[in-house]
Design an enzyme around this catalytic site. Structure first.
Site, short mmCIF file in Angstrom:
data_model
loop_
_atom_site.label_atom_id
_atom_site.label_comp_id
_atom_site.label_asym_id
_atom_site.label_seq_id
_atom_site.Cartn_x
_atom_site.Cartn_y
_atom_site.Cartn_z
NE ARG A 1 7.33 9.67 -2.48
CZ ARG A 1 8.21 8.72 -2.78
NH1 ARG A 1 9.21 8.47 -1.95
NH2 ARG A 1 8.11 8.04 -3.91
CB THR B 1 8.20 2.27 -2.39
OG1 THR B 1 7.60 2.16 -1.09
CG2 THR B 1 8.05 0.95 -3.14
CB CYS C 1 -4.08 4.11 1.88
SG CYS C 1 -2.44 4.33 2.64
CB CYS D 1 0.45 2.26 3.44
SG CYS D 1 1.27 2.39 1.85
CB CYS E 1 -2.62 0.63 2.14
SG CYS E 1 -2.22 1.28 0.50
CB CYS F 1 0.37 5.59 0.60
SG CYS F 1 -0.54 4.75 -0.70
#
Length: 358
Positions: A75, A42, A80, A46, A50, A77
């Site tokens: 990048r 993805t 969270c 996190c 999370c 999340c």
């Protein structure tokens, strides 16, 4: 901040990856701020607690700090907000990172230490405790990132070396890249044979051309016609081989179009963008600006911890390869005036107008 506060992050190095994974499985809130985990499929990182759906273990990487996760291309999340769990970082570490990122030539440990009023060994200790790497390793990663950008754009090794700030080939041919293990010559050959899947989709803003690797989207270009949008991709990746879209890219394209059609709807797109550490921090901060809002270049500079770098923030916005999904159109001048936008000032104005509507 007293130096003792920076030592709280020293516990990070005592946790094995197996223990970190167990903390993630348990969603252990007490580990928030000690490390973050990132998901390769993805492109998101996190905090341990999370509540998002757990990824497969083989797709997970661990980082001591959000900064290191972002340097690796992940990048934050939006669920969270792992940045908010970060423990205070010693100001000398922040200043040293900024100095390294903005230096055109390598600096010695003693030179870096003198600028923050510490001895070399002292800076080395708090830097490693905080980030898990030494200033030299951090600087090497920064030079390699600059080098890779130049090589992947087709520059010669010597030209790329000069642009990266390296004084000699030994500074590049020594340790191999922590990201791919490729030498500069190998990376340049790879750039000549890079395969990118592409797709063009119509939107109310114009034709949207998307290029992607298996890892994620590398560019999203907007133009008045499909042919013009495709040409922008070819100009950006002059040495790449383009192939028709895969099923995966088609799904990503549908999400990208949805994000343009309904800008207030949160859409997570996997990105595989290349940029300097500074550029990535700017692009990450842009993604934190909600639809319907804007931020001045000065506000963005302050948000990434570099209040005097407003002009550099503007330059980073101009280098952004991802239209709309990395919303550089939400960056404005202090007066609120709409200035340059690589996909056209009219498109920027239309985007902001549409996002401001309830």
């Amino acid at each position: 901040m007293p130096i003792s506060d920076a030592r709280t992050s020293s516990h990070i190095s005592t946790l094995s990856d197996d223990k970190r994974w167990q903390a993630v499985l348990a969603r252990e809130a007490s580990c928030d701020g000690q490390f973050v985990f990132a998901v390769r499929t993805t492109g998101i990182y996190c905090r341990p607690s999370c509540s998002s759906r757990l990824a497969r273990r083989e797709n997970v990487r661990f980082f001591a700090t959000p900064l290191l996760a972002e340097r690796a291309g992940f990048r934050a999340c939006k669920k969270c907000h792992p940045r908010s769990a970060v423990r205070p970082i010693h100001p000398a570490v922040v200043a040293t990172c900024q100095r390294i990122e903005h230096s055109s030539t390598p600096l010695t440990l003693d030179e870096l230490a003198a600028e923050v009023g510490l001895t070399g060994p002292h800076l080395q200790r708090i830097f490693r405790r905080t980030l898990g790497v030494s200033p030299k390793q951090y600087a090497l990663a920064e030079r390699q990132q600059r080098l890779h950008q130049q090589l992947e754009a087709g520059a010669s090794i010597l030209d790329a070396m000069h642009a990266s700030g390296a004084r000699s080939t030994s500074q590049i041919y020594g340790p191999k890249s922590a990201r791919s293990g490729l030498s500069p010559a190998e990376r340049r050959r790879q750039a000549a044979t890079t395969t990118l899947a592409t797709i063009v989709a119509p939107t109310w803003l114009g034709s949207l051309a998307i290029a992607a690797t298996e890892r994620g989207i590398v560019a999203m270009e907007l133009a008045d016609s499909a042919a013009a949008a495709e040409q922008l991709l070819r100009k950006r990746f002059p040495r790449a081989a383009f192939v028709p879209a895969s099923e995966q890219l088609t799904r990503w394209a549908l999400l990208a179009v949805a994000s343009i059609e309904r800008p207030t709807q949160s859409v997570e797109l996997p990105l595989d963008v290349q940029g300097t550490a500074f550029q990535r921090r700017v692009w990450q901060e842009l993604q934190n600006i909600p639809a319907g809002a804007t931020r001045t270049y000065q506000q963005i500079a302050r948000a990434i911890g570099q209040p005097t770098a407003a002009r550099a923030v503007g330059t980073a916005c101009g280098k952004n390869p991802i239209a709309v999904a990395v919303p550089c159109h939400r960056a404005v001048t202090q007066s609120g005036r709409i200035t340059g936008y690589r996909w056209g000032k009219d498109r920027k104005a239309k985007l902001l107008e549409r996002e401001s509507q309830p």
